[in-house]
Write a protein that holds these residues in place. Sequence first.
Motif, mmCIF file in Angstrom:
data_model
loop_
_atom_site.group_PDB
_atom_site.id
_atom_site.type_symbol
_atom_site.label_atom_id
_atom_site.label_comp_id
_atom_site.label_asym_id
_atom_site.label_seq_id
_atom_site.Cartn_x
_atom_site.Cartn_y
_atom_site.Cartn_z
ATOM 1 N N ILE A 14 0.836 -1.203 0.000
ATOM 2 C CA ILE A 14 0.000 0.000 0.000
ATOM 3 C C ILE A 14 0.876 1.261 0.000
ATOM 4 N N GLY A 15 2.112 1.150 0.518
ATOM 5 C CA GLY A 15 3.027 2.295 0.512
ATOM 6 C C GLY A 15 3.398 2.696 -0.912
ATOM 7 N N GLY A 16 3.924 1.749 -1.677
ATOM 8 C CA GLY A 16 4.339 2.033 -3.052
ATOM 9 C C GLY A 16 3.148 2.382 -3.930
ATOM 10 N N LEU A 34 7.439 -1.565 -9.480
ATOM 11 C CA LEU A 34 8.079 -2.880 -9.616
ATOM 12 C C LEU A 34 7.906 -3.662 -8.319
ATOM 13 N N GLU A 35 7.282 -4.807 -8.425
ATOM 14 C CA GLU A 35 6.995 -5.634 -7.240
ATOM 15 C C GLU A 35 7.732 -6.963 -7.356
ATOM 16 N N LYS A 36 8.358 -7.358 -6.248
ATOM 17 C CA LYS A 36 9.117 -8.614 -6.250
ATOM 18 C C LYS A 36 8.199 -9.849 -6.268
ATOM 19 N N ALA A 37 7.126 -9.788 -5.498
ATOM 20 C CA ALA A 37 6.261 -10.978 -5.355
ATOM 21 C C ALA A 37 5.380 -11.168 -6.589
ATOM 22 N N GLY A 42 1.265 -6.364 -0.790
ATOM 23 C CA GLY A 42 2.070 -6.601 0.416
ATOM 24 C C GLY A 42 1.205 -7.140 1.537
ATOM 25 N N LEU A 43 1.375 -6.613 2.749
ATOM 26 C CA LEU A 43 0.614 -7.096 3.906
ATOM 27 C C LEU A 43 -0.828 -6.587 3.896
ATOM 28 N N CYS A 44 -1.170 -5.699 2.955
ATOM 29 C CA CYS A 44 -2.570 -5.240 2.846
ATOM 30 C C CYS A 44 -3.325 -6.039 1.797
ATOM 31 N N GLY A 57 -3.998 -10.809 8.822
ATOM 32 C CA GLY A 57 -4.296 -10.263 10.147
ATOM 33 C C GLY A 57 -5.371 -9.193 10.049
ATOM 34 N N ALA A 58 -5.770 -8.702 11.249
ATOM 35 C CA ALA A 58 -6.881 -7.737 11.324
ATOM 36 C C ALA A 58 -6.515 -6.432 10.644
ATOM 37 N N HIS A 59 -7.175 -6.101 9.556
ATOM 38 C CA HIS A 59 -6.916 -4.837 8.859
ATOM 39 C C HIS A 59 -8.212 -4.042 8.718
ATOM 40 N N LYS A 60 -8.201 -2.844 9.274
ATOM 41 C CA LYS A 60 -9.360 -1.955 9.132
ATOM 42 C C LYS A 60 -8.902 -0.650 8.472
ATOM 43 N N ILE A 61 -9.847 0.059 7.896
ATOM 44 C CA ILE A 61 -9.506 1.383 7.343
ATOM 45 C C ILE A 61 -10.056 2.438 8.290
ATOM 46 N N GLY A 425 6.267 4.319 3.017
ATOM 47 C CA GLY A 425 5.794 3.038 3.543
ATOM 48 C C GLY A 425 6.378 2.675 4.890
ATOM 49 N N ARG A 426 6.045 1.490 5.319
ATOM 50 C CA ARG A 426 6.372 1.053 6.689
ATOM 51 C C ARG A 426 7.817 0.594 6.816
ATOM 52 N N ILE A 427 8.191 -0.385 6.013
ATOM 53 C CA ILE A 427 9.574 -0.836 6.102
ATOM 54 C C ILE A 427 10.472 0.041 5.235
ATOM 55 N N TYR A 432 6.711 2.817 12.061
ATOM 56 C CA TYR A 432 5.673 1.894 12.513
ATOM 57 C C TYR A 432 4.313 2.501 12.151
ATOM 58 N N ASN A 433 3.727 2.061 11.041
ATOM 59 C CA ASN A 433 2.513 2.765 10.601
ATOM 60 C C ASN A 433 1.421 1.839 10.099
ATOM 61 N N ASN A 434 0.274 2.436 9.818
ATOM 62 C CA ASN A 434 -0.872 1.740 9.236
ATOM 63 C C ASN A 434 -1.054 2.200 7.797
ATOM 64 N N SER A 435 -2.029 1.576 7.105
ATOM 65 C CA SER A 435 -2.193 1.887 5.687
ATOM 66 C C SER A 435 -2.625 3.336 5.469
ATOM 67 N N ASP A 436 -3.379 3.922 6.398
ATOM 68 C CA ASP A 436 -3.786 5.326 6.194
ATOM 69 C C ASP A 436 -2.571 6.247 6.195
HETATM 70 C C1 LIG Z 1 -1.395 -8.018 11.898
HETATM 71 C C2 LIG Z 1 -1.435 -6.650 11.265
HETATM 72 C C3 LIG Z 1 -2.526 -5.842 11.443
HETATM 73 C C4 LIG Z 1 -2.584 -4.589 10.838
HETATM 74 N N1 LIG Z 1 -3.701 -3.845 10.990
HETATM 75 C C5 LIG Z 1 -3.856 -2.726 10.267
HETATM 76 C C6 LIG Z 1 -5.098 -2.030 10.285
HETATM 77 O O1 LIG Z 1 -6.041 -2.399 10.971
HETATM 78 N N2 LIG Z 1 -5.224 -0.934 9.496
HETATM 79 C C7 LIG Z 1 -4.210 -0.492 8.718
HETATM 80 O O2 LIG Z 1 -4.397 0.500 8.008
HETATM 81 N N3 LIG Z 1 -2.994 -1.094 8.729
HETATM 82 C C8 LIG Z 1 -2.804 -2.199 9.475
HETATM 83 N N4 LIG Z 1 -1.594 -2.851 9.471
HETATM 84 C C9 LIG Z 1 -0.425 -2.185 8.875
HETATM 85 C C10 LIG Z 1 -0.348 -2.332 7.380
HETATM 86 O O3 LIG Z 1 -0.319 -3.694 7.047
HETATM 87 C C11 LIG Z 1 0.929 -1.626 6.905
HETATM 88 O O4 LIG Z 1 0.875 -0.269 7.260
HETATM 89 C C12 LIG Z 1 1.119 -1.720 5.413
HETATM 90 O O5 LIG Z 1 1.009 -3.047 4.956
HETATM 91 C C13 LIG Z 1 2.485 -1.181 5.032
HETATM 92 O O6 LIG Z 1 2.579 -1.192 3.632
HETATM 93 P P1 LIG Z 1 3.981 -1.099 2.912
HETATM 94 O O7 LIG Z 1 3.699 -0.938 1.468
HETATM 95 O O8 LIG Z 1 4.807 -0.085 3.581
HETATM 96 O O9 LIG Z 1 4.702 -2.499 3.205
HETATM 97 P P2 LIG Z 1 4.403 -3.948 2.645
HETATM 98 O O10 LIG Z 1 2.978 -4.281 2.771
HETATM 99 O O11 LIG Z 1 5.390 -4.847 3.300
HETATM 100 O O12 LIG Z 1 4.757 -3.831 1.104
HETATM 101 C C14 LIG Z 1 6.075 -3.802 0.628
HETATM 102 C C15 LIG Z 1 6.088 -4.450 -0.732
HETATM 103 O O13 LIG Z 1 7.421 -4.381 -1.267
HETATM 104 C C16 LIG Z 1 7.710 -5.612 -1.885
HETATM 105 N N5 LIG Z 1 9.170 -5.773 -1.965
HETATM 106 C C17 LIG Z 1 10.028 -6.123 -0.986
HETATM 107 N N6 LIG Z 1 11.289 -6.162 -1.458
HETATM 108 C C18 LIG Z 1 11.229 -5.817 -2.767
HETATM 109 C C19 LIG Z 1 12.189 -5.650 -3.784
HETATM 110 N N7 LIG Z 1 13.486 -5.887 -3.570
HETATM 111 N N8 LIG Z 1 11.766 -5.261 -5.010
HETATM 112 C C20 LIG Z 1 10.452 -5.031 -5.268
HETATM 113 N N9 LIG Z 1 9.490 -5.186 -4.327
HETATM 114 C C21 LIG Z 1 9.872 -5.558 -3.091
HETATM 115 C C22 LIG Z 1 7.024 -6.635 -1.006
HETATM 116 O O14 LIG Z 1 6.852 -7.863 -1.698
HETATM 117 C C23 LIG Z 1 5.716 -5.924 -0.691
HETATM 118 O O15 LIG Z 1 4.720 -6.193 -1.642
HETATM 119 C C24 LIG Z 1 -1.484 -4.101 10.081
HETATM 120 C C25 LIG Z 1 -0.373 -4.915 9.915
HETATM 121 C C26 LIG Z 1 -0.340 -6.184 10.490
HETATM 122 C C27 LIG Z 1 0.832 -7.058 10.281
#
Ligand SMILES: Cc1cc2nc3c(=O)[nH]c(=O)nc-3n(C[C@H](O)[C@H](O)[C@H](O)COP(=O)(O)OP(=O)(O)OC[C@H]3O[C@@H](n4cnc5c(N)ncnc54)[C@H](O)[C@@H]3O)c2cc1C
Length: 473
Positions: A14-16, A34-37, A42-44, A57-61, A425-427, A432-436
Amino acid sequence: MEKKEKVVILGAGIGGLSAGYFLAKTGKYEVTVLEKASAIGGLCASFEYNDFTLDYGAHKIYSVIPGVLDEIQTLMADRLLTLPKKNRLYLRGHLVDYPLKLGNLAGVLGLPTFLKLGIGYAFELARGFVLRRQPNSYEEYMVQRFGRPAYELVFEPLADKVWGEPATLHPEMARARVPASGGMEVILKLLGIKKETAETNAEFFYYPEKGFGDFPETMREYIENSGGRVISNTDVRELVQGDGRITSVKSLVDGSDAEFETDYLVSSIPLPVLSRLMFGQAATEFIGSVEDLQFRHLVLVYVFANRSLALEDQWIFLPEREYIFSRVFEQKQMNPELGPENQTAICCDFTCDEDSWQWNATDEELAQKTVDGLVEAGFINADEVSGYLVKRTRNFYPRYDLEYVEKMKKVNNQLQSVSNLLLTGRIGMYNYNNSDHCVDMGRFIAENLAQGDDPVDIWNNLEKRVADYKIVD
Ligand SMILES: Cc1cc2nc3c(=O)[nH]c(=O)nc-3n(C[C@H](O)[C@H](O)[C@H](O)COP(=O)(O)OP(=O)(O)OC[C@H]3O[C@@H](n4cnc5c(N)ncnc54)[C@H](O)[C@@H]3O)c2cc1C
């Protein structure tokens, strides 16, 4: 027509995707994600398994950031359900309200423990009026707000389960994650005299009716309909650089060589991976400092049971150490249509370190411990269990240790030697963040880039904005 600038985005979580969506919306950028998977989101994301649509896991907006919920509603049109929030804490065999209310705790804990909690609160409250110093750790932050007995009963074990050793956690971990205000306000809320606000506790939330994954999926569609690309199964090999800029990204796509020219690079992939791509493994000192940033791994154990529903809540937190998981979540509480009528799926999540027994246990061992915990808590009966599924994700929980602010400054300084790079994004941003929050980051990047701001300034301003993010339970 004005020529569009090119932006390559790494990672289609959701970050990208948020960055891609808002950049595409400006009409000024040609977006390539560009997505690796093999799947995006991702986790959303959501995935199909045994006739269920399951989330990670539990995901709400929900959001308290101005305009973010409006953006998501516009994007998702009429496909969002509005659900009253039902979530509690399981403590000493009882379900109690979360955020905590003193009134509810009385019956659960018994008079002596309840009085101990009350005295602890009162002591910290009095101390706050006379002498309140800035907390230096998660532990100090929580003790100041709730008193030591409550900290030891709830917050210490929960934090220990989620992040490990709370005394070595930065107070920011508490500020961002735990619904707590200060002094008298906390007491009034605990006594039920003052209500929680939308800033600390949501009374409702939105949920995409087809599963949480419809949210990133809809962003992907928007990007593609605007002429952009979202490419899965990529393996980024090189960030080609010249004149202090990244000029193209070399990657394998489905195993074949490809090169994507770019004017800007937005990264949402793990910082250590990005750093290696930028400076090479040979930059040992820098790579070492990036690897010094701490993360926890995430484990999700899905348990399937032959009953139509198991819980009354959408999710429940379990701080006690006897349970392997920290939270249970029932998918069909979001929408009963996400699974078969007479079955249910409970997703139990917890975090752990690489060298922990949990990370090294077999799926079968984890499933057994999880089922034992669910049965012990009375959420299901053992003979109802029909199967399990275990999913593991490395390094998804940033763990803010006491030195993380200094560590991040060092990492950012080095990465900013490249002038057209942005993190989100998160990582990707080690936040330490949520999708919003990810949506807000994407919007911020796109709006500021489109008005001609320098990427390094955008990055620094985004860092300041991100520091105020708060996760609302
Ligand atoms: C149990 C749980 C509950 C949660 N509950 C909520 C909630 O209620 N509401 C909410 O809004 N958020 C919630 N979140 C947080 C939410 O999941 C994150 O904020 C969000 O997924 C972060 O998105 P991201 O894109 O930063 O990371 P990710 O979802 O990790 O996406 C990163 C993407 O990058 C890709 N990637 C990695 N390495 C490479 C590479 N070398 N090249 C290309 N692509 C690559 C990965 O495959 C992945 O698709 C929760 C998380 C968890 C674990």
